[in-house]
Motif scaffolding. Sequence first.
Motif, short mmCIF file in Angstrom:
data_model
loop_
_atom_site.label_atom_id
_atom_site.label_comp_id
_atom_site.label_asym_id
_atom_site.label_seq_id
_atom_site.Cartn_x
_atom_site.Cartn_y
_atom_site.Cartn_z
N PHE A 35 0.85 -1.19 0.00
CA PHE A 35 0.00 0.00 0.00
C PHE A 35 0.88 1.25 0.00
N SER A 36 1.89 1.25 0.86
CA SER A 36 2.83 2.37 0.93
C SER A 36 3.60 2.53 -0.38
N ASP A 37 4.04 1.42 -0.96
CA ASP A 37 4.76 1.48 -2.23
C ASP A 37 3.88 2.06 -3.34
N ALA A 38 2.61 1.68 -3.35
CA ALA A 38 1.69 2.18 -4.38
C ALA A 38 1.50 3.69 -4.26
N LEU A 39 1.66 4.22 -3.07
CA LEU A 39 1.47 5.66 -2.83
C LEU A 39 2.79 6.37 -2.55
N SER A 40 3.89 5.81 -3.03
CA SER A 40 5.22 6.34 -2.69
C SER A 40 5.48 7.75 -3.21
N GLU A 41 4.74 8.20 -4.19
CA GLU A 41 4.95 9.56 -4.69
C GLU A 41 4.30 10.62 -3.79
N TYR A 42 3.57 10.18 -2.78
CA TYR A 42 2.91 11.09 -1.84
C TYR A 42 3.68 11.14 -0.53
N GLN A 43 3.60 12.29 0.13
CA GLN A 43 4.12 12.46 1.48
C GLN A 43 2.92 12.41 2.42
N ALA A 44 3.05 11.74 3.54
CA ALA A 44 1.95 11.64 4.50
C ALA A 44 2.13 12.70 5.58
N PHE A 45 1.01 13.33 5.94
CA PHE A 45 1.00 14.35 6.99
C PHE A 45 -0.07 14.04 8.01
N ARG A 46 0.34 14.04 9.24
CA ARG A 46 -0.58 13.95 10.37
C ARG A 46 -0.54 15.32 11.03
N GLY A 47 -1.59 16.10 10.80
CA GLY A 47 -1.54 17.50 11.21
C GLY A 47 -0.44 18.19 10.42
N ASP A 48 0.43 18.89 11.09
CA ASP A 48 1.55 19.58 10.44
C ASP A 48 2.78 18.69 10.30
N ASP A 49 2.74 17.50 10.88
CA ASP A 49 3.92 16.64 10.93
C ASP A 49 3.97 15.68 9.75
N ARG A 50 5.11 15.68 9.08
CA ARG A 50 5.34 14.70 8.02
C ARG A 50 5.73 13.38 8.68
N VAL A 51 5.07 12.30 8.26
CA VAL A 51 5.33 10.97 8.82
C VAL A 51 5.38 9.97 7.68
N SER A 52 5.94 8.80 7.95
CA SER A 52 5.82 7.74 6.95
C SER A 52 4.37 7.30 6.94
N LEU A 53 3.92 6.73 5.85
CA LEU A 53 2.54 6.29 5.76
C LEU A 53 2.24 5.24 6.83
N ARG A 54 3.14 4.30 7.01
CA ARG A 54 2.95 3.26 8.04
C ARG A 54 2.86 3.90 9.42
N GLU A 109 -9.13 11.60 -8.40
CA GLU A 109 -8.96 10.74 -9.57
C GLU A 109 -9.04 9.28 -9.15
N ASN A 110 -9.37 8.42 -10.07
CA ASN A 110 -9.38 6.99 -9.81
C ASN A 110 -7.93 6.53 -9.73
N ILE A 111 -7.51 6.04 -8.58
CA ILE A 111 -6.12 5.61 -8.38
C ILE A 111 -5.99 4.09 -8.29
N TYR A 112 -7.00 3.40 -8.76
CA TYR A 112 -7.01 1.94 -8.73
C TYR A 112 -5.77 1.34 -9.39
N THR A 113 -5.33 1.93 -10.49
CA THR A 113 -4.17 1.37 -11.20
C THR A 113 -2.91 1.40 -10.34
N SER A 114 -2.83 2.33 -9.39
CA SER A 114 -1.67 2.38 -8.49
C SER A 114 -1.59 1.14 -7.61
N PHE A 115 -2.73 0.55 -7.32
CA PHE A 115 -2.80 -0.60 -6.42
C PHE A 115 -2.87 -1.93 -7.15
N PHE A 116 -3.29 -1.92 -8.39
CA PHE A 116 -3.60 -3.16 -9.10
C PHE A 116 -2.44 -4.16 -9.09
N GLU A 117 -1.28 -3.78 -9.60
CA GLU A 117 -0.15 -4.71 -9.66
C GLU A 117 0.39 -5.04 -8.28
N GLN A 118 0.39 -4.05 -7.37
CA GLN A 118 0.89 -4.28 -6.02
C GLN A 118 0.13 -5.41 -5.34
#
Length: 163
Positions: free
Chosen positions: A17-36, A106-115
């Motif tokens: 799941f994280s690999d499929a979304l690797s082009e995104y940065q995750a934010f919890r409030g103002d803090d950047r965190v890894s998706l996991r 946008e439909n991001i299904y293709t990001s997850f399909f192969e993963q």
Amino acid sequence: EFGLNCLSYYDEWINRFSDALSEYQAFRGDDRVSLREGINSVKMGEPLILSKGDINNWIDQDLKLEFDSNVGHKKAGLANVLEGDDLVLYKEPAHNGFDLHLFSKENIYTSFFEQFKSMVSEQFRFFSINGKRVRSERKFYFETWTLDRPPHGAEEVFKDTVL
């Protein structure tokens, strides 16, 4: 048991799941965190924002869900974030653990399909579900009563499935 995090292959799933979304940065409030880290630490109903760029698109939006609320009450705030091409991820309670609810413009299904297709086995089945057709909780949790005959709008992905 019901809940994404109750699955025996959860660690592999969350890595993919994280690999499929690797082009995104995750934010919890103002803090950047890894998706996991964000998924593990965020409270139920608290949003994680996934962004490719500046976090200012959403910083003033009220996106926190209360336990007696649902995401439908946050349509205006969600729309503002999604218009900036960011994603909104919520951790939601499941019967025994938690599930994830991801919103995108946008439909991001293709990001997850192969993963996830590469995980398909006798122990892991993967379905593509059309949210416009599968709208009730009974249909969404079809695996509890009719796994051999998924409802219209739920299509199983097999090792040889192609987009």
